[in-house]
Every structure is written in C-alpha cells, then in structure tokens.
Design an enzyme around this catalytic site. Sequence first.
Site, PDB file in Angstrom:
ATOM      1  N   LYS A  44       0.804  -1.235   0.000  1.00 24.92           N
ATOM      2  CA  LYS A  44       0.000   0.000   0.000  1.00 24.92           C
ATOM      3  C   LYS A  44       0.835   1.283   0.000  1.00 24.92           C
ATOM      4  O   LYS A  44       0.362   2.356   0.378  1.00 24.92           O
ATOM      5  CB  LYS A  44      -1.021   0.055   1.169  1.00 24.92           C
ATOM      6  CG  LYS A  44      -1.855  -1.177   1.370  1.00 24.92           C
ATOM      7  CD  LYS A  44      -2.327  -1.825   0.103  1.00 24.92           C
ATOM      8  CE  LYS A  44      -3.421  -1.075  -0.612  1.00 24.92           C
ATOM      9  NZ  LYS A  44      -3.773  -1.778  -1.886  1.00 24.92           N
ATOM     10  N   THR A  47       3.090   0.471  -4.972  1.00 24.35           N
ATOM     11  CA  THR A  47       3.551  -0.636  -5.828  1.00 24.35           C
ATOM     12  C   THR A  47       2.966  -0.541  -7.234  1.00 24.35           C
ATOM     13  O   THR A  47       3.696  -0.588  -8.232  1.00 24.35           O
ATOM     14  CB  THR A  47       3.108  -1.985  -5.210  1.00 24.35           C
ATOM     15  OG1 THR A  47       3.075  -1.874  -3.798  1.00 24.35           O
ATOM     16  CG2 THR A  47       4.004  -3.118  -5.650  1.00 24.35           C
ATOM     17  N   TRP A  49       1.642   1.879  -8.712  1.00 28.48           N
ATOM     18  CA  TRP A  49       2.117   3.104  -9.359  1.00 28.48           C
ATOM     19  C   TRP A  49       3.461   2.829 -10.046  1.00 28.48           C
ATOM     20  O   TRP A  49       3.684   3.195 -11.196  1.00 28.48           O
ATOM     21  CB  TRP A  49       2.260   4.212  -8.307  1.00 28.48           C
ATOM     22  CG  TRP A  49       2.119   5.600  -8.827  1.00 28.48           C
ATOM     23  CD1 TRP A  49       2.032   5.980 -10.134  1.00 28.48           C
ATOM     24  CD2 TRP A  49       2.051   6.799  -8.046  1.00 28.48           C
ATOM     25  NE1 TRP A  49       1.908   7.349 -10.209  1.00 28.48           N
ATOM     26  CE2 TRP A  49       1.925   7.868  -8.937  1.00 28.48           C
ATOM     27  CE3 TRP A  49       2.087   7.058  -6.672  1.00 28.48           C
ATOM     28  CZ2 TRP A  49       1.829   9.199  -8.517  1.00 28.48           C
ATOM     29  CZ3 TRP A  49       1.994   8.375  -6.247  1.00 28.48           C
ATOM     30  CH2 TRP A  49       1.865   9.441  -7.159  1.00 28.48           C
ATOM     31  N   TRP A  72       0.174  -6.998 -13.148  1.00 28.68           N
ATOM     32  CA  TRP A  72       0.819  -8.109 -12.437  1.00 28.68           C
ATOM     33  C   TRP A  72       1.671  -8.985 -13.366  1.00 28.68           C
ATOM     34  O   TRP A  72       2.524  -9.722 -12.900  1.00 28.68           O
ATOM     35  CB  TRP A  72      -0.204  -8.957 -11.678  1.00 28.68           C
ATOM     36  CG  TRP A  72      -1.355  -9.427 -12.529  1.00 28.68           C
ATOM     37  CD1 TRP A  72      -1.376 -10.522 -13.339  1.00 28.68           C
ATOM     38  CD2 TRP A  72      -2.647  -8.809 -12.643  1.00 28.68           C
ATOM     39  NE1 TRP A  72      -2.594 -10.619 -13.967  1.00 28.68           N
ATOM     40  CE2 TRP A  72      -3.396  -9.602 -13.557  1.00 28.68           C
ATOM     41  CE3 TRP A  72      -3.243  -7.680 -12.076  1.00 28.68           C
ATOM     42  CZ2 TRP A  72      -4.721  -9.287 -13.913  1.00 28.68           C
ATOM     43  CZ3 TRP A  72      -4.546  -7.376 -12.427  1.00 28.68           C
ATOM     44  CH2 TRP A  72      -5.280  -8.169 -13.328  1.00 28.68           C
ATOM     45  N   TRP A  77       5.319  -9.536  -9.389  1.00 31.30           N
ATOM     46  CA  TRP A  77       5.819  -9.643  -8.018  1.00 31.30           C
ATOM     47  C   TRP A  77       6.792 -10.814  -7.970  1.00 31.30           C
ATOM     48  O   TRP A  77       6.464 -11.923  -8.425  1.00 31.30           O
ATOM     49  CB  TRP A  77       4.668  -9.928  -7.047  1.00 31.30           C
ATOM     50  CG  TRP A  77       4.013  -8.727  -6.477  1.00 31.30           C
ATOM     51  CD1 TRP A  77       4.352  -8.089  -5.313  1.00 31.30           C
ATOM     52  CD2 TRP A  77       2.877  -8.010  -7.011  1.00 31.30           C
ATOM     53  NE1 TRP A  77       3.500  -7.014  -5.097  1.00 31.30           N
ATOM     54  CE2 TRP A  77       2.588  -6.954  -6.116  1.00 31.30           C
ATOM     55  CE3 TRP A  77       2.087  -8.160  -8.142  1.00 31.30           C
ATOM     56  CZ2 TRP A  77       1.550  -6.058  -6.322  1.00 31.30           C
ATOM     57  CZ3 TRP A  77       1.052  -7.272  -8.353  1.00 31.30           C
ATOM     58  CH2 TRP A  77       0.787  -6.235  -7.452  1.00 31.30           C
ATOM     59  N   HIS A  99       7.498  -7.151  -2.157  1.00 29.17           N
ATOM     60  CA  HIS A  99       7.243  -6.655  -0.795  1.00 29.17           C
ATOM     61  C   HIS A  99       8.207  -7.336   0.194  1.00 29.17           C
ATOM     62  O   HIS A  99       8.067  -7.166   1.397  1.00 29.17           O
ATOM     63  CB  HIS A  99       5.817  -6.994  -0.350  1.00 29.17           C
ATOM     64  CG  HIS A  99       4.728  -6.329  -1.131  1.00 29.17           C
ATOM     65  ND1 HIS A  99       4.760  -5.002  -1.469  1.00 29.17           N
ATOM     66  CD2 HIS A  99       3.554  -6.809  -1.613  1.00 29.17           C
ATOM     67  CE1 HIS A  99       3.648  -4.696  -2.138  1.00 29.17           C
ATOM     68  NE2 HIS A  99       2.915  -5.782  -2.238  1.00 29.17           N
ATOM     69  N   SER A 129      -5.008   2.960   3.852  1.00 27.24           N
ATOM     70  CA  SER A 129      -5.143   2.290   2.563  1.00 27.24           C
ATOM     71  C   SER A 129      -5.292   0.778   2.769  1.00 27.24           C
ATOM     72  O   SER A 129      -6.137   0.125   2.149  1.00 27.24           O
ATOM     73  CB  SER A 129      -3.909   2.609   1.714  1.00 27.24           C
ATOM     74  OG  SER A 129      -3.999   2.009   0.457  1.00 27.24           O
ATOM     75  N   MET A 223      -4.591   6.127 -14.453  1.00 27.49           N
ATOM     76  CA  MET A 223      -4.475   4.734 -14.005  1.00 27.49           C
ATOM     77  C   MET A 223      -5.832   4.173 -13.594  1.00 27.49           C
ATOM     78  O   MET A 223      -6.122   3.005 -13.821  1.00 27.49           O
ATOM     79  CB  MET A 223      -3.465   4.630 -12.858  1.00 27.49           C
ATOM     80  CG  MET A 223      -2.032   4.722 -13.355  1.00 27.49           C
ATOM     81  SD  MET A 223      -0.807   4.558 -12.054  1.00 27.49           S
ATOM     82  CE  MET A 223      -1.180   2.936 -11.386  1.00 27.49           C
ATOM     83  N   ARG A 248      -8.157   3.878  -4.770  1.00 28.77           N
ATOM     84  CA  ARG A 248      -9.205   4.373  -3.884  1.00 28.77           C
ATOM     85  C   ARG A 248      -9.252   5.896  -3.868  1.00 28.77           C
ATOM     86  O   ARG A 248     -10.193   6.498  -4.362  1.00 28.77           O
ATOM     87  CB  ARG A 248      -8.913   3.802  -2.481  1.00 28.77           C
ATOM     88  CG  ARG A 248     -10.025   3.894  -1.468  1.00 28.77           C
ATOM     89  CD  ARG A 248      -9.530   3.335  -0.141  1.00 28.77           C
ATOM     90  NE  ARG A 248      -8.351   4.045   0.318  1.00 28.77           N
ATOM     91  CZ  ARG A 248      -8.345   5.122   1.086  1.00 28.77           C
ATOM     92  NH1 ARG A 248      -9.480   5.607   1.545  1.00 28.77           N
ATOM     93  NH2 ARG A 248      -7.215   5.720   1.439  1.00 28.77           N
ATOM     94  N   LYS A 249      -8.231   6.543  -3.306  1.00 28.46           N
ATOM     95  CA  LYS A 249      -8.206   8.021  -3.258  1.00 28.46           C
ATOM     96  C   LYS A 249      -6.933   8.587  -3.869  1.00 28.46           C
ATOM     97  O   LYS A 249      -6.960   9.641  -4.472  1.00 28.46           O
ATOM     98  CB  LYS A 249      -8.328   8.513  -1.817  1.00 28.46           C
ATOM     99  CG  LYS A 249      -9.725   8.416  -1.244  1.00 28.46           C
ATOM    100  CD  LYS A 249      -9.841   9.275  -0.010  1.00 28.46           C
ATOM    101  CE  LYS A 249     -11.242   9.245   0.556  1.00 28.46           C
ATOM    102  NZ  LYS A 249     -11.302   9.918   1.864  1.00 28.46           N
TER     103      LYS A 249
HETATM  104  P1  A3P Z   1      -5.152   4.684  -1.394  1.00 24.77           P
HETATM  105  O1  A3P Z   1      -5.808   3.442  -0.890  1.00 24.77           O
HETATM  106  O2  A3P Z   1      -4.729   5.602  -0.290  1.00 24.77           O
HETATM  107  O3  A3P Z   1      -5.946   5.384  -2.446  1.00 24.77           O
HETATM  108  P2  A3P Z   1      -0.132  -0.431  -3.608  1.00 24.77           P
HETATM  109  O4  A3P Z   1      -0.129  -0.364  -5.083  1.00 24.77           O
HETATM  110  O5  A3P Z   1       1.235  -0.484  -2.996  1.00 24.77           O
HETATM  111  O6  A3P Z   1      -1.054  -1.504  -3.109  1.00 24.77           O
HETATM  112  O7  A3P Z   1      -0.702   0.968  -3.081  1.00 24.77           O
HETATM  113  C1  A3P Z   1      -2.021   1.316  -3.364  1.00 24.77           C
HETATM  114  C2  A3P Z   1      -2.186   2.782  -3.033  1.00 24.77           C
HETATM  115  O8  A3P Z   1      -1.491   3.565  -4.019  1.00 24.77           O
HETATM  116  C3  A3P Z   1      -3.661   3.210  -3.082  1.00 24.77           C
HETATM  117  O9  A3P Z   1      -3.774   4.248  -2.106  1.00 24.77           O
HETATM  118  C4  A3P Z   1      -3.739   3.735  -4.489  1.00 24.77           C
HETATM  119  O10 A3P Z   1      -4.838   4.602  -4.717  1.00 24.77           O
HETATM  120  C5  A3P Z   1      -2.409   4.469  -4.602  1.00 24.77           C
HETATM  121  N1  A3P Z   1      -2.023   4.768  -5.992  1.00 24.77           N
HETATM  122  C6  A3P Z   1      -1.874   3.921  -7.020  1.00 24.77           C
HETATM  123  N2  A3P Z   1      -1.599   4.592  -8.163  1.00 24.77           N
HETATM  124  C7  A3P Z   1      -1.575   5.914  -7.834  1.00 24.77           C
HETATM  125  C8  A3P Z   1      -1.366   7.122  -8.569  1.00 24.77           C
HETATM  126  N3  A3P Z   1      -1.156   7.135  -9.867  1.00 24.77           N
HETATM  127  N4  A3P Z   1      -1.432   8.291  -7.885  1.00 24.77           N
HETATM  128  C9  A3P Z   1      -1.663   8.317  -6.573  1.00 24.77           C
HETATM  129  N5  A3P Z   1      -1.874   7.203  -5.815  1.00 24.77           N
HETATM  130  C10 A3P Z   1      -1.836   6.024  -6.447  1.00 24.77           C
END
Ligand code: A3P
Length: 297
Positions: A44, A47, A49, A72, A77, A99, A129, A223, A248-249
């Site tokens: 979270k 990744t 991103w 994926w 991973w 991870h 998150s 994305m 999510r946000k």
């Molecule tokens: P939130 O749940 O706070 O929105 P991971 O990929 O490591 O599981 O992390 C997921 C988190 O990265 C989520 O956070 C997701 O929305 C956020 N995320 C993924 N892509 C993003 C982007 N382009 N810009 C900002 N946040 C991003």
Amino acid sequence: MSWPSYITYRGLALPPGAHSEESLEYAQHFSVEDTDVFAVTYPKSGTTWMQEILPLVLSEGDLTPIQTIPNWDRVPWLEEKRLKEVVHKLSSPRALVTHFPFRLMPQSFFSSKAKVIYVMRNPKDVLVSSYYFHQMAAFLEDPGTWEEFIDKFLEGRVMFGKWTDHVKSWKHTDLGDRIMYLTYEQMIQDLPAALRLIANFLGKKLSEEVIKKIADHCSFKSMKGNMMSNFSLVPKMYMDPDKSQFLRKGIVGDWKKHFSSEQLAHFSSTIYKEMEGENFTLPWNLSDTAEVADVHT
Ligand code: A3P
C-alpha cells in the site's frame, strides 16, 4: 468463498492464492540479472504506481506495455506464483516489484548489479489504505474494527509483517548506489520531478516531452481509467470494488479523517519507539495532531 489462513514463510505471514511455498522458494532461487530493476515497497505504499512508471521510463515512453499487459504480468511480483508463468515474456531490462524484506531477496540478487527503488509512504496513510484494501480483498484476513486494525498493523500481525521492520531492513543494506529511496509523497507533490530522479538513477536520458507524457499516463486519473492497471480484470469474488476501489483516493493525508488524537498518539509513539537508535529519520512528522478530525471521540 472462504480462504485458507495465511502462509508463514521464514517468519513472514503471506496471503494464500498469489503465494505458495513453491513460489517463495522459486523467488529464493530466482536468477537475478544485472540489468534488473526492483521496485520494493511495503504493501500500500505505491507498488501499482511503480508498475506503471517503470516500463514507461525503461522504454522511454512506449505506451504498449501499460495498455496491453495487466500490471501483475507487466511488472510481476517476485514472490508471487505468477512470476514463473510470465518470466520468459519479460523484456530486458526487466522490471519487478516485491514486498520482501531485504533478507528474503534471492541469493543471486546480492552479488548482482540489479537496482532497487525503495518507495516509502507515510505509515498513517499506509494503514488507512490497507484497512480498506482488507475490506475489499477476499484473500486477506478480516481487518476487524479500525481500532483493532491499528494494533494488528503496529504489532505486525498483517501480511509482510511490521512496517518498521520493512523500512529498517531496506535502510540497512550494503547496496550503495544500487538503491534509491523515494516517497509516495514526493511522487504526489511533483511527479515529473520524481520521474526525473528515477530516470537518472536508471541511466535514462528522457526529454521533458517524454517526462510529461509518462506523468500524464501515471496520474491517478489515467491509471484509474486503465483496465490494465485498475484491477477491474480481477473477478469480484477476489476483489470487490463495491466495498472499496483498489485505486481508492490516491492522496496524501487521508489519515486525518480516520485517527482520533488518542489513536494518533498511540500510533506515533509506537513507531517512534521502534525507530529509537536508528541512524536515519523518517521523512514525516508522525505525531502532528494539528489537523486530526474529531471523528472518533
Ligand atoms: P489509497 O488506498 O490511499 O488510495 P499499492 O499499489 O502499494 O497496493 O498501493 C495502493 C495505493 O497507491 C492506493 O492508495 C492507491 O490509490 C495508490 N495509488 C496507485 N496509483 C496511484 C497514482 N497514480 N497516484 C496516486 N496514488 C496512487
């Protein structure tokens, strides 16, 4: 559908489904190439991103991978079962995510010249998150209440263990200039600047036009609309977007809407205690209570 409980591998709890004893052994014996690039994260922290960013930087802006290959398989991973199925399809230089804590990297990694980008995120936002992710992902344990999940997280009773152990393990490496540290907050604040740092680290000379193109395609909005990256290809029985979206946000500071001042004091003092004696400081002020909403009191 009910899932079997987490696998324990060398002291680390991992969700079943994507991981197995075999996939973890496969990772241990994975043959790392000098040109490999690993994005390493605690879950979270950004990744997905990085799964968007790395192929674009390495290919100098070719959109084909992010438009045709699910994240994926595009940047797999290291620890997951899927790696074995797709490894032969990865183009060089290969990009992977993991991870794993430092100690669980493959043996061949340590003697290679492979590079690492370690992405960290404010643990308060990681916790938020993760809490929502646990609600939507059927393969993860029930997080319990927010209050309960805070303690699970702080005690490391979650997948991939304690956040502090992960960060410490990757801060104490002998990788020298093979590792670069980046924060989620840096990427939010100025993505083009973060992309320039990444490109520079990977020895890529990208024009400002390409940097802008990559930043546009790696925005949260792009994305979220990319079915190769937004997990909409995953059946609802595994990830339920009605409960919470994967993307999510995508903001900094959502923790302000979730922590009470007591919870924040407990959270920050526990993390700071774990960091006592460390020769590095965290890039966030965890005990900043100024903006905590009065949500739980
Ligand atoms: P939130 O749940 O706070 O929105 P991971 O990929 O490591 O599981 O992390 C997921 C988190 O990265 C989520 O956070 C997701 O929305 C956020 N995320 C993924 N892509 C993003 C982007 N382009 N810009 C900002 N946040 C991003």
